[in-house]
Design a protein around this motif. Structure first.
Motif, PDB file in Angstrom:
ATOM      1  N   UNK A 140       1.053  -1.256   0.035  1.00  0.00           N
ATOM      2  CA  UNK A 140      -0.022   0.115   0.169  1.00  0.00           C
ATOM      3  C   UNK A 140       0.808   1.336  -0.129  1.00  0.00           C
ATOM      4  N   UNK A 141       2.088   1.371  -0.221  1.00  0.00           N
ATOM      5  CA  UNK A 141       2.956   2.515  -0.458  1.00  0.00           C
ATOM      6  C   UNK A 141       2.585   3.177  -1.702  1.00  0.00           C
ATOM      7  N   UNK A 142       3.295   4.451  -1.568  1.00  0.00           N
ATOM      8  CA  UNK A 142       2.721   5.400  -2.849  1.00  0.00           C
ATOM      9  C   UNK A 142       2.806   4.621  -4.140  1.00  0.00           C
ATOM     10  N   UNK A 143       3.995   4.283  -4.384  1.00  0.00           N
ATOM     11  CA  UNK A 143       4.455   3.568  -5.848  1.00  0.00           C
ATOM     12  C   UNK A 143       3.347   2.365  -6.197  1.00  0.00           C
ATOM     13  N   UNK A 161      -0.039   3.871  -6.847  1.00  0.00           N
ATOM     14  CA  UNK A 161       0.004   4.656  -8.049  1.00  0.00           C
ATOM     15  C   UNK A 161      -0.048   3.748  -9.299  1.00  0.00           C
ATOM     16  N   UNK A 162       0.805   2.488  -9.152  1.00  0.00           N
ATOM     17  CA  UNK A 162       0.883   1.518 -10.238  1.00  0.00           C
ATOM     18  C   UNK A 162      -0.549   1.063 -10.529  1.00  0.00           C
ATOM     19  N   UNK A 163      -1.134   0.885  -9.349  1.00  0.00           N
ATOM     20  CA  UNK A 163      -2.613   0.255  -9.534  1.00  0.00           C
ATOM     21  C   UNK A 163      -3.515   1.205 -10.215  1.00  0.00           C
ATOM     22  N   UNK A 164      -3.358   2.630  -9.678  1.00  0.00           N
ATOM     23  CA  UNK A 164      -4.250   3.643 -10.463  1.00  0.00           C
ATOM     24  C   UNK A 164      -4.109   3.673 -11.898  1.00  0.00           C
ATOM     25  N   UNK A 165      -2.667   3.588 -12.411  1.00  0.00           N
ATOM     26  CA  UNK A 165      -2.590   3.517 -13.851  1.00  0.00           C
ATOM     27  C   UNK A 165      -3.063   2.267 -14.509  1.00  0.00           C
ATOM     28  N   UNK A 166      -2.794   1.238 -13.763  1.00  0.00           N
ATOM     29  CA  UNK A 166      -3.084  -0.239 -14.316  1.00  0.00           C
ATOM     30  C   UNK A 166      -4.541  -0.197 -14.670  1.00  0.00           C
ATOM     31  N   UNK A 167      -5.355   0.476 -14.024  1.00  0.00           N
ATOM     32  CA  UNK A 167      -6.822   0.610 -14.220  1.00  0.00           C
ATOM     33  C   UNK A 167      -7.273   1.886 -14.875  1.00  0.00           C
ATOM     34  N   UNK A 168      -6.559   2.455 -15.314  1.00  0.00           N
ATOM     35  CA  UNK A 168      -6.628   3.893 -16.087  1.00  0.00           C
ATOM     36  C   UNK A 168      -7.331   4.539 -15.251  1.00  0.00           C
ATOM     37  N   UNK A 169      -7.133   4.914 -14.080  1.00  0.00           N
ATOM     38  CA  UNK A 169      -7.807   6.131 -12.980  1.00  0.00           C
ATOM     39  C   UNK A 169      -7.371   7.454 -13.445  1.00  0.00           C
ATOM     40  N   UNK A 209       2.250  12.671 -14.342  1.00  0.00           N
ATOM     41  CA  UNK A 209       2.009  11.122 -14.425  1.00  0.00           C
ATOM     42  C   UNK A 209       2.370  10.588 -15.708  1.00  0.00           C
ATOM     43  N   UNK A 210       2.271  11.433 -16.757  1.00  0.00           N
ATOM     44  CA  UNK A 210       2.858  10.652 -17.860  1.00  0.00           C
ATOM     45  C   UNK A 210       4.249  10.148 -17.821  1.00  0.00           C
ATOM     46  N   UNK A 211       5.171  11.220 -17.102  1.00  0.00           N
ATOM     47  CA  UNK A 211       6.532  10.773 -16.802  1.00  0.00           C
ATOM     48  C   UNK A 211       6.692   9.365 -16.172  1.00  0.00           C
ATOM     49  N   UNK A 212       5.800   9.318 -15.160  1.00  0.00           N
ATOM     50  CA  UNK A 212       5.810   8.003 -14.354  1.00  0.00           C
ATOM     51  C   UNK A 212       5.481   6.847 -15.132  1.00  0.00           C
ATOM     52  N   UNK A 213       4.356   7.114 -16.074  1.00  0.00           N
ATOM     53  CA  UNK A 213       3.820   5.872 -16.883  1.00  0.00           C
ATOM     54  C   UNK A 213       4.950   5.259 -17.966  1.00  0.00           C
ATOM     55  N   UNK A 250      13.165   3.878  -6.368  1.00  0.00           N
ATOM     56  CA  UNK A 250      13.829   4.416  -7.682  1.00  0.00           C
ATOM     57  C   UNK A 250      13.263   5.284  -8.496  1.00  0.00           C
ATOM     58  N   UNK A 251      11.992   5.366  -8.493  1.00  0.00           N
ATOM     59  CA  UNK A 251      11.204   6.276  -9.288  1.00  0.00           C
ATOM     60  C   UNK A 251      10.110   7.074  -8.636  1.00  0.00           C
ATOM     61  N   UNK A 252       9.979   8.206  -9.097  1.00  0.00           N
ATOM     62  CA  UNK A 252       8.958   9.323  -8.343  1.00  0.00           C
ATOM     63  C   UNK A 252       7.730   9.026  -8.720  1.00  0.00           C
ATOM     64  N   UNK A 253       6.942   8.273  -7.975  1.00  0.00           N
ATOM     65  CA  UNK A 253       5.607   7.948  -8.234  1.00  0.00           C
ATOM     66  C   UNK A 253       4.529   9.246  -7.712  1.00  0.00           C
ATOM     67  N   UNK A 254       3.739   9.810  -8.553  1.00  0.00           N
ATOM     68  CA  UNK A 254       2.995  11.088  -8.277  1.00  0.00           C
ATOM     69  C   UNK A 254       1.891  10.488  -7.160  1.00  0.00           C
ATOM     70  N   UNK A 255       1.849  11.267  -6.228  1.00  0.00           N
ATOM     71  CA  UNK A 255       0.976  10.999  -5.027  1.00  0.00           C
ATOM     72  C   UNK A 255      -0.329  10.938  -5.303  1.00  0.00           C
TER      73      UNK A 255
END
Length: 250
Positions: A80-83, A86-94, A109-113, A126-131
């Motif tokens: 349940x950490x930020x990354x 955030x990955x889960x949010x992107x995975x489901x196109x939130x 967000x696009x840089x993270x993706x 190692x990467x900056x996940x948008x909160x």
């Protein structure tokens, strides 16, 4: 820039839950920057954060009856950490449904993706996940919890779907700093961390007084440190594998 936002009804299809009170779903995807006086996701995110902690703890307590708290805590944190969120949010196109008025959010967000393919499961700092991505996932869980009259079972159905695949004890990894200190302790190597972040956004790692790692991240100090430690860790591993050769070692 003026393209109509997609319908939040699509989110209900994604998560497999139909809201009784659709204003909760609206709130869950409304960033504070959307417009002055808007009702944002902040209160629902507060609830969702607490609920996710409880639900993941409950699940792991049942799944791993032999794991002590000292092992359960980092496992829960990793899921349940930020990354991870955030990955889960992107995975489901939130990210496509977030209502906001901050142009920089879209770029972050696009840089993270764009960087996710380099770290398919987790970057371990190692990467900056948008909160904002993690916040929206938490607020969605919070909205389901409130809308379902605080049903633990209903909320877990949604949350467990969103969080798959869960990180297991077998797949759990430590971050780069911990790995570096562990391997250096094993081989009796001296580690020195040099904090230059306030000057130029960097961290340097010296092993036995030799520069072995450098990390850069102007946004977050912790990521600069992790990147430097990761470089140094890989270099120590490489040198230890060469230790048997005449010119190997430190």
């Amino acid at each position: 820039e003026n393209k109509p936002l997609p319908s939040l009804g699509e989110v209900e299809k994604i998560i497999g839950y139909s809201f009784n009170n659709h204003s909760l779903l609206d709130q869950a995807f409304t960033h504070p920057s959307y417009h002055k006086g808007c009702v944002s996701y902040e209160r629902l995110e507060y609830v969702g954060d607490s609920v996710l902690n409880l639900l993941v703890a409950k699940e792991q307590f049942s799944m791993y009856p032999n794991l002590p708290p000292g092992s359960l805590s980092p496992l829960r944190a990793a899921n349940i950490d930020t990354e991870k969120l955030a990955r889960a949010a992107v995975q489901h196109n939130f990210h496509q449904y977030i209502r906001h008025g901050n142009p920089l959010l879209k770029k972050r967000i696009q840089a993270f993706i764009d960087v996710l393919p380099r770290h398919p499961v987790h970057s371990h700092g190692l990467i900056d996940a948008p909160k904002v991505l993690a916040d929206v996932l938490e607020s969605t869980v919070g909205a389901v919890f409130i809308d379902s009259n605080c049903s633990i079972d209903t909320t877990w159905e949604v949350a467990s779907f969103l969080l798959k695949p869960m990180i297991t004890p077998e797949s759990l990894q430590t971050n780069a700093v911990q790995k570096l200190f562990e391997i250096c302790q094993k081989y009796k190597l001296k580690v020195r961390l040099v904090d230059l972040w306030s000057q130029d956004g960097t961290y340097k790692v010296f092993v036995n007084n030799q520069l072995k790692g450098k990390g850069i991240c102007h946004e977050k100090k912790e990521i600069a440190l992790n990147r430097a430690a990761n470089d140094a860790y890989k270099e120590v591993v490489r040198r230890m594998s060469m230790a048997k050769s005449p010119d190997g070692g430190y």
